[in-house]
Design an enzyme around this catalytic site. Structure first.
Site: not given
Ligand code: PMP
Length: 285
Positions: A33, A148, A180, A205
């Site tokens: 996603y 993701k 994270e 991620l």
């Molecule tokens: N880490 C995780 C585990 C996440 O779920 C997200 C948000 N989807 C992020 C980091 C941040 O990623 P992004 O800046 O691309 O939204």
């Protein structure tokens, strides 16, 4: 008002939008996603989100059912049909369904693609002004967090525990080191004003907001150190913050029972939020 939702080539009222009970996204979380922020009816950091979608799909042997240009068009159509000015667009791509439940799958099955809009205040946002409180939890996710996928149960449960404890979110830990946030990348600021965040690997991620933010911070001559940091370091940090597509940057004002920066949002987080919004907005499509 009912939203218009996209499902496999069709724009449908949300009450009529559905996928099969045999869809592997439903049965096995066999799906990837993306969430893209929308400001002023335009897409923020879209190129990054599409590149990551493609990468996530490729890592799992899935193919996108349409071109990147078509995907952008679908996003724009949904913004228009739902008159979305500010919020996000959720996109989910599943491996599809073969009419039964079976762990194994054939190559080349037709994927399922769903997109819908979510109206939210992203700029005038109390959480962004006040900051969030997080609690630390063990990171129990799988070993390919760079993909993701919709396997989000560990994050759902962790956030639920945080909410029950009166906190807003979690920071996840592996061997005492922060991986994270529950759905965000995590940062601390040390006594010298340097931003510290975990380097990219399969352990986290690869945040699209993170990538843009680090570039912008560098342009502002803010020192970035990409290295793992411990929970103990975070407790003692000058500031802490998170980044994600729809939060942009939110200050973290408490970690467990420790107040960070006197329990107030700090100047580095505030500056980075301002800069990110200004620049990402000017580049929105
Ligand atoms: N880490 C995780 C585990 C996440 O779920 C997200 C948000 N989807 C992020 C980091 C941040 O990623 P992004 O800046 O691309 O939204």
């Amino acid at each position: 008002m009912e939203r218009t939702v996209y499902v496999n080539g069709k724009y449908l009222p949300e009450s009529q939008a559905s996928v099969s009970v045999f869809d592997r996204g439903f049965l096995f979380a066999d799906a990837v996603y993306e969430v893209t922020a929308v400001l002023d009816g335009k897409l923020i950091d879209q190129a990054g989100h599409l590149a990551r979608l493609k990468r996530s799909a490729t890592e799992l042997g899935m193919v996108l059912p349409c071109s990147e240009q078509e995907l952008i068009q679908i996003h724009h159509q949904l913004i228009e049909k739902n008159q979305l000015v500010e919020g996000g667009i959720y996109l989910q791509l599943t491996r599809g369904n073969e009419g039964d439940r079976d762990f194994s799958f054939s190559d080349g099955i037709k994927p399922t693609l769903v997109l819908f809009t979510q109206a939210r205040n992203l700029i005038e946002n109390d959480t962004a002004q006040q900051g969030i409180k997080v609690i630390s939890v063990e990171d129990i996710r799988w070993r390919r967090r760079d993909i993701k996928t919709t396997c989000l149960l560990p994050a759902c449960l962790a956030k639920h525990i945080a909410h029950q404890a009166g906190a807003d979110d979690v920071w996840m830990l592996e061997n005492g080191v922060v991986t994270e946030g529950g759905s965000s990348n995590a940062y601390i600021v040390d006594q010298l004003g340097r931003v510290i965040t975990r380097p990219l690997s399969q352990d986290i991620l690869h945040g699209i907001t993170r990538a843009s933010l680090l570039q912008m911070a560098q342009d502002l001559d803010i020192t970035i150190i990409e290295r793992p940091f411990t929970l103990q370091e975070a407790y003692a940090a000058q500031e802490a913050f998170i980044s994600s597509a729809t939060a942009f940057v939110w200050p973290v004002i408490a970690i467990d029972e420790h107040r960070i920066g006197g329990g107030q949002p700090g100047p580095v987080a505030r500056k980075l939020r301002e800069i990110y919004i200004e620049i990402a907005r000017s580049r929105a499509i």
